[in-house]
Structure formats: C-alpha cells, structure tokens
Design a protein around this motif. Structure first.
Motif, short mmCIF file in Angstrom:
data_model
loop_
_atom_site.label_atom_id
_atom_site.label_comp_id
_atom_site.label_asym_id
_atom_site.label_seq_id
_atom_site.Cartn_x
_atom_site.Cartn_y
_atom_site.Cartn_z
N GLY A 3 10.70 24.29 -7.37
CA GLY A 3 11.80 23.40 -7.02
C GLY A 3 12.19 23.44 -5.56
O GLY A 3 13.23 22.91 -5.18
N ASN A 91 9.56 17.81 -6.71
CA ASN A 91 10.24 18.72 -7.63
C ASN A 91 11.54 19.29 -7.08
O ASN A 91 12.17 20.12 -7.74
CB ASN A 91 9.31 19.86 -8.04
CG ASN A 91 8.22 19.39 -8.97
OD1 ASN A 91 8.44 18.51 -9.79
ND2 ASN A 91 7.04 19.95 -8.82
N SER A 93 15.23 19.42 -6.64
CA SER A 93 16.39 18.84 -7.33
C SER A 93 17.51 18.54 -6.32
O SER A 93 17.46 18.97 -5.17
CB SER A 93 16.91 19.81 -8.39
OG SER A 93 17.44 20.97 -7.77
N ARG A 160 12.40 24.51 -14.88
CA ARG A 160 12.90 23.35 -14.12
C ARG A 160 13.81 22.50 -15.00
O ARG A 160 14.87 22.05 -14.58
CB ARG A 160 11.73 22.51 -13.61
CG ARG A 160 11.18 22.97 -12.29
CD ARG A 160 10.29 21.91 -11.67
NE ARG A 160 9.06 21.68 -12.40
CZ ARG A 160 7.94 22.38 -12.23
NH1 ARG A 160 7.90 23.35 -11.37
NH2 ARG A 160 6.87 22.10 -12.93
#
Length: 194
Positions: A3, A91, A93, A160
């Motif tokens: 992430g 990926n 966030s 995730r």
C-alpha cells in the motif's frame, strides 16, 4: 511495499522533480534538488496525476479517469511513461496518501532547518521506531512451510481489504498496514508478522 510506493513510483517522482528543475537544476546542488523534491510533493494536489510524459493516443487499457471509473478512485496517481500508461501507485490508499504527504511535509521542514543551519542532515534520515510511533496496533501472523511467496501474497491482499474496511469506519481516524513484514525463519517454517 504493502500500500505504499514502490521503486517505479519513486523513480517517476524523482524524474518529475528533475524536469521541474529544468536546465537550472543541472547547475544547482543535490541539496536544492532534494529540497525541491519534498517541496513539490508536500504541496502536490493529490489526486492530480504526476506525469513525466503524457501520451495522447493510447489503448483503452491505459490509465484514463475520464473513461474508466476505477481510475477515478485512485488516491495517488503516479503515471508511467510507457504505453499503455498505468498508475504505478495503484495500491496506495487515501489514508496512505495522506501519510506519505505528511511525511513529505515533515521532510520539507527538516530540509529547511538544515539549510538554515539549525539541524544536521542526520535528522532527515533518522529511522522510525514502530513501537514508539504507535500506541495501538493489531498483530497479524502467517506461518507456512516451503514456498511462502504465494501464501504470504494471499495474506497481504486480504490485509489491504481489511485496512480499507477498518479505515471506512467513522470512529477510526487513521489505519495503516506496516509496509514491510517482520520475517522469521525456524527450520522449514517461515513466519511473517504484519
């Protein structure tokens, strides 16, 4: 990096700063480029994409938020220069984007005080101590024998999703997965802790 930004994303960000510095940047010092790097991305208006080269005529597979609604949801688009162009930070966030931006702001502040002569460069490179930075955490553990790559990759994909679900709770102010697992090996057993 779970992430967070990978090598291609960092390379694109560095290339973008070199482009912004232009020919004047090649005359300046590395210190000025480092300061410009943190200044640029501490102030960047995410989710505005970072391009080092925008290719106009592309296939439908390319990153294009005007045509693909999934691309509109990307928090930190850092777009590759090869065709078809893709988001190298897909990926990342929203929470991690905010965290990365806050770390850029912190690094910018340190750079400015170093340039003023009130702090040493070593302050910029001080490692983070996980247990000092966080008061609360959840420990996830996975153990397997033999080839661990597929097993741990499956766990990370679920982490995730768990991170996103916890982050969507209105009572949670911040949540993130530590980007590098802690790894243990005991004989034929492999264990990773997140």
């Amino acid at each position: 990096m779970l992430g967070f930004l990978g090598g291609a994303s960092w390379a694109i960000l560095v290339a973008k700063v070199c482009q912004l510095a232009g020919t004047d940047g090649s005359q300046g010092s590395c210190v000025n480029l480092l300061h410009l790097f943190f200044y640029t991305f501490a102030k960047w208006n995410w989710p505005d994409p970072v391009y080092i080269k925008k290719i106009e005529a592309q296939s439908y597979l390319a990153w294009n938020p005007a045509m693909n609604h999934f691309d509109r949801e990307h928090s930190m688009p850092i777009i590759t220069s090869s065709a078809p162009q893709m988001n190298s930070a897909v990926n990342v966030s929203k929470t991690n984007c905010q965290l990365i931006t806050s770390k850029f702001e912190e690094a910018l502040g340190i750079c400015q005080t170093v340039l003023e002569g009130t702090r040493p460069w070593s302050d910029l490179f001080r490692p983070t101590n996980f247990f000092e930075e966080f008061d609360n955490y959840v420990l996830m553990s996975g153990t397997c024998r033999g080839d661990s790559c597929l097993w741990f990759g499956s766990i990370e994909s679920k982490l995730r999703q768990l991170n996103q679900h916890i982050g969507s709770c209105s009572k949670v102010s911040s949540v993130r997965v530590w980007p590098q697992p802690f790894v243990r090996k005991d004989g034929h057993n492999f264990q990773q802790l997140w």
